[in-house]
Design an enzyme around this catalytic site. Structure first.
Site, mmCIF file in Angstrom:
data_model
loop_
_atom_site.group_PDB
_atom_site.id
_atom_site.type_symbol
_atom_site.label_atom_id
_atom_site.label_comp_id
_atom_site.label_asym_id
_atom_site.label_seq_id
_atom_site.Cartn_x
_atom_site.Cartn_y
_atom_site.Cartn_z
ATOM 1 N N ARG A 70 -30.982 -19.164 0.527
ATOM 2 C CA ARG A 70 -30.520 -19.605 -0.798
ATOM 3 C C ARG A 70 -31.678 -20.153 -1.640
ATOM 4 O O ARG A 70 -31.753 -19.929 -2.840
ATOM 5 C CB ARG A 70 -29.411 -20.650 -0.642
ATOM 6 C CG ARG A 70 -28.130 -20.045 -0.056
ATOM 7 C CD ARG A 70 -27.039 -21.069 0.054
ATOM 8 N NE ARG A 70 -26.644 -21.565 -1.246
ATOM 9 C CZ ARG A 70 -26.147 -22.800 -1.458
ATOM 10 N NH1 ARG A 70 -26.009 -23.632 -0.448
ATOM 11 N NH2 ARG A 70 -25.797 -23.178 -2.653
ATOM 12 N N GLN A 101 -22.888 -29.471 -11.001
ATOM 13 C CA GLN A 101 -22.538 -29.366 -9.582
ATOM 14 C C GLN A 101 -23.530 -28.448 -8.874
ATOM 15 O O GLN A 101 -23.497 -28.296 -7.662
ATOM 16 C CB GLN A 101 -21.130 -28.777 -9.433
ATOM 17 C CG GLN A 101 -20.050 -29.641 -10.040
ATOM 18 C CD GLN A 101 -18.740 -28.870 -10.168
ATOM 19 O OE1 GLN A 101 -18.019 -28.698 -9.188
ATOM 20 N NE2 GLN A 101 -18.434 -28.401 -11.360
ATOM 21 N N ASN A 102 -24.394 -27.821 -9.653
ATOM 22 C CA ASN A 102 -25.304 -26.826 -9.084
ATOM 23 C C ASN A 102 -26.522 -27.486 -8.452
ATOM 24 O O ASN A 102 -27.031 -28.479 -8.962
ATOM 25 C CB ASN A 102 -25.755 -25.846 -10.172
ATOM 26 C CG ASN A 102 -24.574 -25.129 -10.797
ATOM 27 O OD1 ASN A 102 -23.495 -25.121 -10.224
ATOM 28 N ND2 ASN A 102 -24.769 -24.541 -11.954
ATOM 29 N N HIS A 119 -24.403 -32.837 -6.778
ATOM 30 C CA HIS A 119 -24.386 -32.381 -5.387
ATOM 31 C C HIS A 119 -25.793 -32.223 -4.803
ATOM 32 O O HIS A 119 -25.958 -31.606 -3.759
ATOM 33 C CB HIS A 119 -23.598 -31.064 -5.281
ATOM 34 C CG HIS A 119 -22.141 -31.245 -5.606
ATOM 35 N ND1 HIS A 119 -21.310 -30.201 -5.945
ATOM 36 C CD2 HIS A 119 -21.353 -32.359 -5.651
ATOM 37 C CE1 HIS A 119 -20.087 -30.665 -6.189
ATOM 38 N NE2 HIS A 119 -20.099 -31.970 -6.028
ATOM 39 N N CYS A 127 -34.278 -37.270 5.776
ATOM 40 C CA CYS A 127 -34.170 -37.446 7.219
ATOM 41 C C CYS A 127 -32.725 -37.787 7.593
ATOM 42 O O CYS A 127 -32.018 -38.459 6.845
ATOM 43 C CB CYS A 127 -35.123 -38.555 7.669
ATOM 44 S SG CYS A 127 -35.098 -38.786 9.450
ATOM 45 N N CYS A 130 -33.898 -41.833 9.219
ATOM 46 C CA CYS A 130 -34.563 -42.874 8.426
ATOM 47 C C CYS A 130 -34.449 -42.549 6.932
ATOM 48 O O CYS A 130 -33.701 -41.660 6.543
ATOM 49 C CB CYS A 130 -36.023 -43.042 8.871
ATOM 50 S SG CYS A 130 -37.124 -41.721 8.336
ATOM 51 N N THR A 188 -16.992 -23.603 -14.079
ATOM 52 C CA THR A 188 -16.535 -24.206 -12.813
ATOM 53 C C THR A 188 -15.066 -23.880 -12.594
ATOM 54 O O THR A 188 -14.277 -23.867 -13.541
ATOM 55 C CB THR A 188 -16.771 -25.737 -12.772
ATOM 56 O OG1 THR A 188 -16.301 -26.230 -11.509
ATOM 57 C CG2 THR A 188 -16.084 -26.482 -13.899
#
Ligand code: OAD
Length: 241
Positions: A70, A101-102, A119, A127, A130, A188
């Site tokens: 992607r 939202q992309n 998002h 990580c 951490c 959307t």
């Protein structure tokens, strides 16, 4: 797409505080498959099968392979006139904010600065243990990538299915939506609860709401106007200032 009604254009001309909410549809014309469209599969997996922490724990390499593919698609894609129109709106309106939202990075590449990437962004990682996080360059990396601080596995810095939104980020969006006089909802399907809730905040607070979509969505009945057409085409018609 026929010429737009003068009343709609006047609402756009006179708006002072504008919020746009975008989804995968705006990037479809840049060649990035939407989530729920016919190309939203990889091998036999749907996005929902891979974009969650359980799948990542079971098979981090598989999930990372999907993200690498992607990322490559997003890297090769170019912002389209829809992304550019939205970036230009920052200079057209006294206040303009974009909630996307992309995760494809096309809005920032088009020049959008007042942006909330609800998002996350596909080119960032963090990580699993951490606080380490970083931006991913174009160089390939061994899978799964390992945290340079604590040797744990790094994950895509994306909000996955079942994960919680950052409350501070949501609060900031809600403030902007409540004071907006124009809301644009673009590309959307309105299948995810939180973005729909955010759109409703502006609608209920009295913003004039325009939806731009090739099809109807769960929000179509709630908006003032549903403009059926491609995001890039309709957004260019709305650039009336
Ligand atoms: P979807 O794939 O659910 O919906 C894409 C929408 O874009 C559909 O309503 C299409 O009709 C519309 N569309 C397609 N091409 C278009 C075009 N050229 N112009 C205008 N509209 C077009 O994608 P989203 O609604 O963005 O979340 O999905 C929202 C979220 O669902 C994603 O951010 C992701 C996913 O689960 C997470 O990963 C948390």
């Amino acid at each position: 797409m026929q010429a737009l009604d003068e009343n709609i254009l006047e609402k756009c001309r006179s708006a002072k505080r504008v919020v746009a909410i975008t989804g995968a549809g705006i990037s479809a014309e840049s060649g990035i498959p939407t989530f729920r469209g016919k190309d939203g599969y990889w091998k036999s997996y749907r996005a929902e099968d891979l974009a969650n922490f359980e799948s990542f724990q079971k098979n981090p390499i598989l999930v990372w392979e999907w993200y690498q593919i992607r990322m490559e698609i997003c890297r090769k894609a170019e912002p389209n006139p829809g992304h550019l129109a939205i970036a230009k709106m920052e200079s057209l309106y006294p206040e303009f904010h974009l909630i996307t939202q992309n995760v494809d990075n096309l809005h920032p590449r088009a020049g959008s600065k007042n942006i909330t990437e609800l998002h996350g962004n596909i080119f960032t990682t963090r990580c699993t243990k951490c606080t380490y996080n970083s931006t991913l360059g174009s160089d390939s990396f061994p899978l799964p990538p390992i945290c340079p601080n604590c040797n744990s596995i790094l994950r895509p810095n994306i909000l996955w299915f079942g994960e919680s939104y950052d409350i501070k980020v949501l609060d900031d969006c809600i403030q902007k939506l409540r004071s907006a006089d124009l809301l644009l909802i673009i590309g959307t399907s309105g299948q995810v609860t939180v973005p729909v809730y955010l759109a409703e905040e502006a609608i209920q607070s009295g913003a004039y709401s325009i939806e731009i979509n090739l099809d109807r969505s769960t929000l179509s009945k709630k908006v003032n106007v549903h403009l059926q057409g491609s995001a890039s085409e309709v957004l260019q018609l709305l650039m009336v200032k």
